[in-house]
Design an enzyme around this catalytic site. Structure first.
Site, short mmCIF file in Angstrom:
data_model
loop_
_atom_site.label_atom_id
_atom_site.label_comp_id
_atom_site.label_asym_id
_atom_site.label_seq_id
_atom_site.Cartn_x
_atom_site.Cartn_y
_atom_site.Cartn_z
N TYR A 13 0.84 -1.20 0.00
CA TYR A 13 0.00 0.00 0.00
C TYR A 13 0.88 1.26 0.00
O TYR A 13 2.03 1.22 0.43
CB TYR A 13 -0.90 0.02 1.24
N HIS A 32 -10.39 -2.53 -1.54
CA HIS A 32 -11.26 -1.98 -0.50
C HIS A 32 -12.19 -0.92 -1.10
O HIS A 32 -11.77 -0.14 -1.95
CB HIS A 32 -10.42 -1.30 0.59
N ARG A 78 -2.91 -12.40 2.66
CA ARG A 78 -4.16 -11.88 2.10
C ARG A 78 -4.18 -12.06 0.59
O ARG A 78 -3.20 -11.80 -0.09
CB ARG A 78 -4.30 -10.37 2.39
N HIS A 111 -7.23 -8.10 -3.36
CA HIS A 111 -8.55 -7.54 -3.04
C HIS A 111 -8.48 -6.02 -3.17
O HIS A 111 -7.41 -5.42 -3.12
CB HIS A 111 -9.00 -7.93 -1.64
N TYR A 118 -0.39 -10.17 -0.20
CA TYR A 118 0.66 -9.78 0.74
C TYR A 118 0.52 -10.56 2.04
O TYR A 118 -0.57 -10.95 2.44
CB TYR A 118 0.67 -8.27 1.01
#
Length: 195
Positions: free
Chosen positions: A79, A131, A126, A129, A118
């Site tokens: 991120y 958000h 995870r 995906h 990640y």
């Protein structure tokens, strides 16, 4: 919870955790194209995808004028927020956050790259995906969109125990004539609970 309003009823999109990586400071370039940052000459690395769909209520009526925010990891699984200490590379050309308003037919779209998986801990990675935060008046939904066929989906602690989790899945498809030829398309309708 299902709400019946004269006829067909759609199940609301399940809620999901916001997670720790919602950007505390939004990027200067806030639009629907996360692959290009104003003033930078290069495009983000990774598989370009178009995420598009409609925002509906449980009676399948479009919801215009709603704000939709998205954020996700780059193609390497990192991120843009400094809180992400993952050792994966940052992509200086990836915007990481986008926002737009649904049109009169409840439609929305984003151009981005497919996020990477990640690691959260030694026993938890995870899956890819995206958000979402959807806001219309007092109505708000925080959720995540996952990609069909990802082997990590059923091992994911957030996805696997979600009721109606099939509503969180999208299938990547071939582009239309209006899209970049090497891009993929993720069609995903969001159903907001009547409130």
């Amino acid at each position: 919870m299902k709400t019946r309003i004269s006829g067909k009823v759609r199940t609301p999109t399940p809620e999901q955790a916001q997670g720790p990586f919602y950007p505390p400071e939004k990027p200067a370039d806030q639009d629907a194209d996360l692959t290009l940052i104003r003033g930078k000459p290069r495009r983000a690395q990774g598989q370009v995808i178009y995420v598009r769909g409609r925002l509906l209520d449980t009676a399948e009526q479009p919801i215009p004028g709603a704000k939709i925010e998205i954020w996700h990891a780059n193609a390497f699984g990192r991120y843009i927020t400094p809180r992400d200490t993952n050792p994966a590379p940052l992509d200086p050309n990836f915007q990481g956050y986008g926002v737009r308003t649904t049109d009169a037919e409840g439609k929305y779209w984003f151009k981005t790259v497919k996020p990477g998986a990640y690691r959260v801990s030694e026993s938890w990675t995870r899956p890819p995906h995206i958000h979402f935060i959807v806001k219309k008046g007092e109505n708000r939904l925080i959720t995540q969109m996952y990609f069909e066929g990802e082997p990590l989906n059923e091992k994911d602690l957030l996805f696997k125990d979600t009721e109606n989790k099939e509503l969180l899945l999208t299938r990547l498809q071939q582009p239309t004539k209006d899209d970049e030829p090497d891009a993929l398309v993720a069609g995903w309708d969001i159903v907001l609970a009547n409130g």
